[in-house]
Design an enzyme around this catalytic site. Sequence first.
Site, mmCIF file in Angstrom:
data_model
loop_
_atom_site.group_PDB
_atom_site.id
_atom_site.type_symbol
_atom_site.label_atom_id
_atom_site.label_comp_id
_atom_site.label_asym_id
_atom_site.label_seq_id
_atom_site.Cartn_x
_atom_site.Cartn_y
_atom_site.Cartn_z
ATOM 1 N N GLY A 167 0.792 -1.227 0.000
ATOM 2 C CA GLY A 167 0.000 0.000 0.000
ATOM 3 C C GLY A 167 0.822 1.273 0.000
ATOM 4 C CG HIS A 173 -16.713 13.907 -15.802
ATOM 5 N ND1 HIS A 173 -16.058 15.030 -16.239
ATOM 6 C CD2 HIS A 173 -17.655 14.332 -14.938
ATOM 7 C CE1 HIS A 173 -16.593 16.093 -15.684
ATOM 8 N NE2 HIS A 173 -17.564 15.691 -14.892
ATOM 9 C CG HIS A 221 -3.527 4.142 -1.613
ATOM 10 N ND1 HIS A 221 -3.098 3.565 -0.443
ATOM 11 C CD2 HIS A 221 -4.814 3.740 -1.769
ATOM 12 C CE1 HIS A 221 -4.095 2.858 0.092
ATOM 13 N NE2 HIS A 221 -5.145 2.959 -0.698
HETATM 14 C C1 ACO Z 1 -7.223 -0.019 3.466
HETATM 15 C C2 ACO Z 1 -6.563 1.198 4.163
HETATM 16 O O1 ACO Z 1 -6.430 1.226 5.332
HETATM 17 S S1 ACO Z 1 -6.000 2.463 3.220
HETATM 18 C C3 ACO Z 1 -5.402 3.660 4.345
HETATM 19 C C4 ACO Z 1 -5.279 4.991 3.708
HETATM 20 N N1 ACO Z 1 -4.718 5.907 4.691
HETATM 21 C C5 ACO Z 1 -5.387 6.968 5.164
HETATM 22 O O2 ACO Z 1 -6.498 7.284 4.776
HETATM 23 C C6 ACO Z 1 -4.660 7.758 6.223
HETATM 24 C C7 ACO Z 1 -4.236 9.135 5.704
HETATM 25 N N2 ACO Z 1 -3.410 9.793 6.718
HETATM 26 C C8 ACO Z 1 -3.923 10.619 7.670
HETATM 27 O O3 ACO Z 1 -5.113 10.957 7.689
HETATM 28 C C9 ACO Z 1 -2.908 11.088 8.699
HETATM 29 O O4 ACO Z 1 -3.527 11.030 9.988
HETATM 30 C C10 ACO Z 1 -2.331 12.488 8.408
HETATM 31 C C11 ACO Z 1 -1.373 12.341 7.221
HETATM 32 C C12 ACO Z 1 -3.419 13.495 8.090
HETATM 33 C C13 ACO Z 1 -1.580 13.024 9.626
HETATM 34 O O5 ACO Z 1 -0.624 12.099 10.036
HETATM 35 P P1 ACO Z 1 0.425 12.534 11.188
HETATM 36 O O6 ACO Z 1 1.194 13.745 10.764
HETATM 37 O O7 ACO Z 1 1.200 11.299 11.537
HETATM 38 O O8 ACO Z 1 -0.498 13.032 12.365
HETATM 39 P P2 ACO Z 1 -0.783 12.340 13.774
HETATM 40 O O9 ACO Z 1 -1.324 10.953 13.593
HETATM 41 O O10 ACO Z 1 0.452 12.512 14.622
HETATM 42 O O11 ACO Z 1 -1.945 13.251 14.341
HETATM 43 C C14 ACO Z 1 -1.716 14.608 14.731
HETATM 44 C C15 ACO Z 1 -3.054 15.191 15.146
HETATM 45 O O12 ACO Z 1 -3.893 15.328 14.005
HETATM 46 C C16 ACO Z 1 -5.105 14.564 14.180
HETATM 47 N N3 ACO Z 1 -5.404 13.948 12.886
HETATM 48 C C17 ACO Z 1 -4.676 13.017 12.245
HETATM 49 N N4 ACO Z 1 -5.232 12.712 11.070
HETATM 50 C C18 ACO Z 1 -6.337 13.471 10.966
HETATM 51 C C19 ACO Z 1 -7.333 13.584 9.968
HETATM 52 N N5 ACO Z 1 -7.294 12.873 8.845
HETATM 53 N N6 ACO Z 1 -8.336 14.476 10.175
HETATM 54 C C20 ACO Z 1 -8.389 15.204 11.322
HETATM 55 N N7 ACO Z 1 -7.461 15.118 12.302
HETATM 56 C C21 ACO Z 1 -6.454 14.265 12.122
HETATM 57 C C22 ACO Z 1 -4.767 13.533 15.254
HETATM 58 O O13 ACO Z 1 -5.927 13.113 15.943
HETATM 59 C C23 ACO Z 1 -3.831 14.328 16.119
HETATM 60 O O14 ACO Z 1 -4.597 15.210 16.919
HETATM 61 P P3 ACO Z 1 -4.115 15.628 18.408
HETATM 62 O O15 ACO Z 1 -2.831 16.375 18.211
HETATM 63 O O16 ACO Z 1 -5.244 16.470 18.888
HETATM 64 O O17 ACO Z 1 -3.929 14.351 19.148
#
Ligand code: ACO
Length: 200
Positions: A61, A125, A134
Amino acid sequence: MLLYGAGGHAGVIAGIARDCGKTIKALFDDDLQKTEVAGIPVTGSYNTGLFVNEPIIIAIGNNLIRRRISSQITHCFVSLIHPSALVDKTVTIGTGTVIVHGSIIQANSQIGNHVIVNTGASIDHDCKIADYVHIAPGVILCGNVCIGESSLIGAGSCIAPNITIGKNCIVGAGSIVTKAVPEGAVVRGSSSKVIRISAL
Ligand SMILES: CC(=O)SCCNC(=O)CCNC(=O)[C@H](O)C(C)(C)COP(=O)(O)OP(=O)(O)OC[C@H]1O[C@@H](n2cnc3c(N)ncnc32)[C@H](O)[C@@H]1OP(=O)(O)O
């Protein structure tokens, strides 16, 4: 066919392969602690000499790892589209790409190489999705959206029409993106606010 990678995403791809009537003949992973995926035993590290005529998918992934590994592989790549996905006939799809269960790709969209269009994502579209992107589960890309190489569009995000997202970006899960995102940016959040009151 062959898979490279024995994590959770490989389990998803193994299921798609099965539903497409394909047999996984070898499953490679460099982590020798991994033993099986969906009942398929891990063969061992990648081996250029095994099943040389079988096509392969990189079942990893992480976009940057997928990109790095793709340059080391000598087998030819194949794409997989789950039978439950709806892909318009005008869509082009590159090699090594996986279209996961229930996703929808609309007219004239272009999907690059080694892309993941994950569970239930909707690409409308005229979108252009570059290599190693991804599109995570449940994402909505409105019409005419461009996503640059190796970017991750996090689960459940919505990208408004005509938006361009640069290379190597991460859009956090659940975000709503209404403005262009520059290369390398990590963005998250949605901030609806009243922008005007319509006259009755
Ligand atoms: C099949 C599958 O699983 S596919 C998976 C696909 N992956 C995803 O969708 C994940 C995408 N990545 C994210 O959303 C990540 O959380 C990111 C990139 C936005 C941030 O990652 P990091 O920089 O590591 O942030 P971290 O996890 O340390 O969180 C920092 C703060 O932001 C918050 N936060 C993290 N992600 C989000 C988000 N998407 N929306 C709102 N708040 C968020 C956390 O709760 C934390 O808050 P706090 O400081 O109050 O505790």
